[in-house]
Design a protein around this motif. Structure first.
Motif, short mmCIF file in Angstrom:
data_model
loop_
_atom_site.label_atom_id
_atom_site.label_comp_id
_atom_site.label_asym_id
_atom_site.label_seq_id
_atom_site.Cartn_x
_atom_site.Cartn_y
_atom_site.Cartn_z
N UNK A 102 32.17 42.45 45.81
CA UNK A 102 31.70 43.33 46.85
C UNK A 102 32.50 43.81 47.84
N UNK A 103 33.20 42.98 48.66
CA UNK A 103 33.98 43.20 49.54
C UNK A 103 35.23 43.89 49.05
N UNK A 104 35.90 43.56 47.56
CA UNK A 104 37.02 44.15 47.26
C UNK A 104 36.59 45.76 47.09
N UNK A 105 35.48 46.12 46.60
CA UNK A 105 35.16 47.33 46.17
C UNK A 105 34.80 48.12 47.59
N UNK A 106 34.13 47.81 48.60
CA UNK A 106 33.88 48.19 49.72
C UNK A 106 34.98 48.53 50.67
N UNK A 107 36.26 47.54 50.53
CA UNK A 107 37.31 47.56 51.75
C UNK A 107 38.54 47.73 51.10
N UNK A 108 38.81 46.84 49.81
CA UNK A 108 40.25 46.87 49.43
C UNK A 108 40.56 47.91 48.66
N UNK A 109 39.70 48.10 47.53
CA UNK A 109 40.11 49.03 46.38
C UNK A 109 40.35 50.58 47.24
N UNK A 110 41.52 51.02 46.37
CA UNK A 110 42.13 52.11 46.95
C UNK A 110 40.98 53.29 46.88
N UNK A 111 40.83 53.98 47.87
CA UNK A 111 39.81 55.29 47.89
C UNK A 111 38.31 54.56 48.03
N UNK A 112 38.38 53.15 48.61
CA UNK A 112 36.92 52.82 48.70
C UNK A 112 36.71 53.23 49.84
N UNK A 113 34.97 53.25 50.06
CA UNK A 113 34.27 53.75 51.29
C UNK A 113 34.91 53.43 52.57
N UNK A 114 35.26 52.23 52.92
CA UNK A 114 35.75 51.76 54.12
C UNK A 114 36.99 50.99 53.91
N UNK A 123 47.19 44.07 48.65
CA UNK A 123 45.98 44.53 47.92
C UNK A 123 45.98 44.20 46.54
N UNK A 124 47.12 44.00 45.90
CA UNK A 124 47.02 43.61 44.43
C UNK A 124 47.00 42.08 44.29
N UNK A 125 47.46 41.36 45.50
CA UNK A 125 47.22 39.91 45.51
C UNK A 125 45.48 39.74 45.43
N UNK A 126 45.04 40.35 46.47
CA UNK A 126 43.57 40.27 46.51
C UNK A 126 42.91 40.62 45.40
N UNK A 127 43.40 41.75 44.59
CA UNK A 127 42.93 42.22 43.20
C UNK A 127 42.94 40.84 42.42
N UNK A 133 37.52 30.56 49.13
CA UNK A 133 37.07 31.03 50.48
C UNK A 133 38.39 31.66 51.11
N UNK A 134 39.45 31.74 50.74
CA UNK A 134 40.74 32.31 51.36
C UNK A 134 41.26 33.23 50.87
N UNK A 135 40.45 33.92 49.97
CA UNK A 135 41.26 34.94 49.03
C UNK A 135 41.55 36.31 49.98
N UNK A 136 40.95 36.33 51.00
CA UNK A 136 40.97 37.54 51.82
C UNK A 136 41.88 37.41 53.10
#
Length: 185
Positions: free
Chosen positions: A110-122, A131-135, A143-146
């Motif tokens: 959910x965090x990825x979709x909302x904040x990380x993914x290119x063109x995400x809402x926030x 960005x790729x590392x988080x993907x 717990x440390x992935x972000x």
């Protein structure tokens, strides 16, 4: 000829006076709203104070540690249409408290979709590598992935948003109103 110069100055002074009055009212209204938001605890230490508010200027960390400071900073960022950084940072802080691996996996996506993914809402402003590392991390989240993105965002807020906040009308007016209230006794 002099009246051509003086009239705009008088008009400017009147506008400045109106702006100051409006800012003072905004500050008082905001102060009331802040205190109402946290009125469930009535102890004196939970009240908004001049000393607490002055400490916000010491560091971003001090600002975020204060419930009033955090609320004020969020309001300021929303007024600038740049609240995605604080929202992401706070979401990451909550994410780190998750114990269940199922909830962690679901929340990470959910965090990825909302904040990380290119063109995400926030979408937050981070580099391609992060960005790729988080993907990749979200596929098997910990717990440390972000953490890397959170450090970048904190740095951006510390260098950019926080200094603007300290110079903002919302903060300066709040300080002025609290100082005036403290002087009244």
């Amino acid at each position: 000829m002099p009246s051509l110069i003086v009239e705009p100055l008088i008009q400017h002074f009147i506008m400045d006076k109106d702006d100051r009055k409006r800012n003072k009212n905004i500050g008082k209204n905001f102060m009331c709203r802040l205190q109402c938001m946290f009125s469930h605890s009535s102890s004196s230490e939970s009240r908004l104070s001049l000393e607490d508010t002055q400490q916000w200027s010491q560091s971003l960390e001090k600002l975020l540690e204060s419930k009033y400071g955090l609320a004020t900073f969020r309001t300021f960022l929303k007024s600038e249409y740049s609240d995605e950084n604080i929202e992401f940072w706070l979401t990451c802080e909550d994410y780190k408290k998750i114990k269940s691996s199922f909830r962690m996996s679901s929340r990470a996506k959910k965090i990825y979709e909302q904040f990380i993914k290119a063109e995400s809402p926030k979408e937050i402003n981070i580099d391609y590598h992060t960005r790729e590392q988080i993907k990749r991390n979200v596929k098997t989240p910990t717990m440390h992935c972000f953490d890397d993105a959170q450090k970048i965002v904190y740095g951006l807020m510390e260098r950019d948003s926080y200094p603007r906040f300290l110079r903002s009308d919302i903060y300066r007016t709040l300080l002025e109103n609290l100082a005036a209230d403290a002087a009244k006794g």
